[in-house]
Design a protein around this motif. Structure first.
Motif, short mmCIF file in Angstrom:
data_model
loop_
_atom_site.label_atom_id
_atom_site.label_comp_id
_atom_site.label_asym_id
_atom_site.label_seq_id
_atom_site.Cartn_x
_atom_site.Cartn_y
_atom_site.Cartn_z
N ARG A 64 0.84 -1.20 0.00
CA ARG A 64 0.00 0.00 0.00
C ARG A 64 0.87 1.25 0.00
O ARG A 64 2.07 1.21 0.31
N ALA A 65 0.27 2.37 -0.34
CA ALA A 65 0.98 3.64 -0.27
C ALA A 65 1.26 3.99 1.18
O ALA A 65 0.44 3.73 2.06
N ILE A 66 2.42 4.54 1.43
CA ILE A 66 2.75 4.92 2.81
C ILE A 66 2.20 6.31 3.10
O ILE A 66 1.99 7.13 2.20
N GLY A 67 1.97 6.57 4.37
CA GLY A 67 1.46 7.87 4.80
C GLY A 67 2.56 8.88 4.99
O GLY A 67 3.75 8.57 4.88
N PRO A 68 2.22 10.13 5.31
CA PRO A 68 3.21 11.20 5.44
C PRO A 68 4.18 11.01 6.59
O PRO A 68 5.27 11.60 6.58
N ASP A 69 3.83 10.19 7.60
CA ASP A 69 4.75 9.97 8.72
C ASP A 69 5.15 8.51 8.81
O ASP A 69 5.40 7.98 9.89
N GLU A 70 5.25 7.85 7.65
CA GLU A 70 5.70 6.46 7.58
C GLU A 70 6.93 6.35 6.68
O GLU A 70 7.25 7.27 5.92
N ILE A 71 7.60 5.19 6.77
CA ILE A 71 8.78 4.91 5.96
C ILE A 71 8.64 3.51 5.39
O ILE A 71 8.22 2.58 6.09
#
Length: 411
Positions: A64-71
């Motif tokens: 899945r696409a990662i979020g703005p505070d994920e790596i």
């Protein structure tokens, strides 16, 4: 200066000004809150799923696409921990189906727009090598709230590889091709370490924490002249010996039943080794320890076997006024019998437990491993076997048969 030269300087100045304005606009424009997995070139990845006790399946999941505070991390390797083996054998935490593996490391291939630094303020970028530590505990946890240094005792403690599977994220453990570092995680950039050393940072944090627990008891029992027994020479026991030697302890006795592990213990700093299989019972072993400690017994013992009776036996090897640190029981292995009068009271034994570690101890573990290698302790030699992800079953079987020391799975 002629007119043509002046005109050239003006044109160059205007070009530079335009570039600066474009960079400024790009920096100030709203970032996308979600980055796409397409940018990494990966749309799916494989993971070894513990379906039920003693059954691992290699499955492929969409990324899945990662979020703005994920790596998003491309996993390189992960050690097989004793806790992984307990999960494999009996799923004691009731996590299956899930992806195990917490002694892992990998390369950053995508970063959320809001992530700029690791947990010690070091800038992080695509291509960096990282390790992860604990996830942030719930703000409702009273232990962590009133004593942050004891957040490792929170009932809400979370570690990658010991998390339940999620419908929108199957990459929660390092026995996979990818790992998604979620919000609230502690992670560290460790570019200057080999992949083998990076796989040892997590277990090294365990022994660094145990050392600090023993030191917290005060007194002068952990110094250059201390006589220490380390009972159990598996990966944690061997690293315990190495951290004691690196800390300056000069008299270390290693106790185990495997000659190869005892030989490795010597290479990592043990001065004396005892193969318990060569003795009739614990009383003979205790007499051997006393013969190596001026007839008094050890100042301190670290119990690293995970075997309850070994814990009971260790009291007999410790001198009056000494201490014991219990490191080995990360799952409930059962009970043992001790004599409170002889084993604890009459000796004034100091007994401490050591449970996991805190995130802030990761940098300590990192520097311990670097220092150990610098003084000639071959800590990387603890890794004796490596298997690709497709052969993870064999990796676990080698561990169960105790054919090696530290087994690593490479993604």
């Amino acid at each position: 200066m002629d007119a043509s030269k002046i005109a050239e300087i003006v044109r160059e100045t205007l070009r530079n000004q335009k570039l600066l304005e474009e960079e400024s606009e790009a920096a100030s424009s709203p970032s996308t809150s979600v980055s796409s997995p397409v940018s990494s070139g990966a749309k799916s990845g494989r993971a070894a799923v513990l379906v039920e006790p003693r059954r691992l399946e290699i499955r492929e999941f969409p990324l899945r696409a990662i979020g703005p505070d994920e790596i998003l991390v491309k996993v390189e390797a992960c050690g097989v921990c004793g806790t992984d083996v307990h999960c494999y054998k009996s799923d004691p935490f009731g996590l299956a189906p899930n992806v195990l593996g917490h002694e892992g490391t990998g390369e950053v291939i995508e970063i959320g727009a809001d992530v700029a630094m690791d947990s010690v303020g070091k800038p992080v970028k695509v291509g960096d090598k990282i390790v992860t530590s604990l996830l942030e505990v719930s703000p409702d946890c009273l232990i962590a709230k009133y004593n942050p240094a004891k957040s490792n005792l929170s009932d809400d403690l979370k570690v990658y590889g010991l998390l339940p599977d999620e419908p929108n994220n199957h990459f929660n453990g390092y026995f996979a091709e990818y790992l998604i570092i979620r919000p609230g995680s502690s992670f560290f950039v460790v570019n200057d370490m080999s992949v083998d050393l990076r796989c040892l940072i997590e277990p090294a944090a365990v022994v660094c924490h145990a050392l600090e627990r023993a030191k917290s008891c005060g007194g002068n029992r952990l110094n250059f002249r201390s006589r220490i027994v380390v009972q159990g020479c598996g990966p944690i026991g061997l690293l315990m010996i190495a951290v004691l030697r690196t800390h300056g302890v000069n008299n270390i006795i290693a106790l185990d039943g495997n000659p190869n592990r005892l030989e490795m213990a010597r290479s990592l700093g043990a001065d004396e080794t005892i193969n318990y299989k060569e003795y009739a019972g614990v009383d003979e072993i205790a007499e051997k320890v006393k013969s190596l400690t001026k007839g008094l017994g050890a100042h301190w013992g670290f119990q690293v076997t995970g075997v309850p009776v070994a814990h009971a036996n260790l009291y007999k090897m410790i001198r009056r006024g000494g201490g014991i640190c219990e490191v080995g029981h990360f799952v409930d292995g059962g009970e043992c019998a001790i004599n409170p009068h002889r084993d604890i009271c009459s000796k004034e034994i100091t007994l401490v437990g050591s449970w996991v570690y805190n995130s802030f101890e990761y940098p300590n573990a990192y520097h311990f491993l670097q220092r150990a290698e610098r003084i000639g302790l071959p800590v990387s030699s603890i890794i004796t076997h490596k298997f690709p992800l497709d052969q993870i079953d064999e990796a676990f079987q080698v561990n169960l048969r105790q054919e090696g020391v530290k087994v690593v799975v490479e993604a």
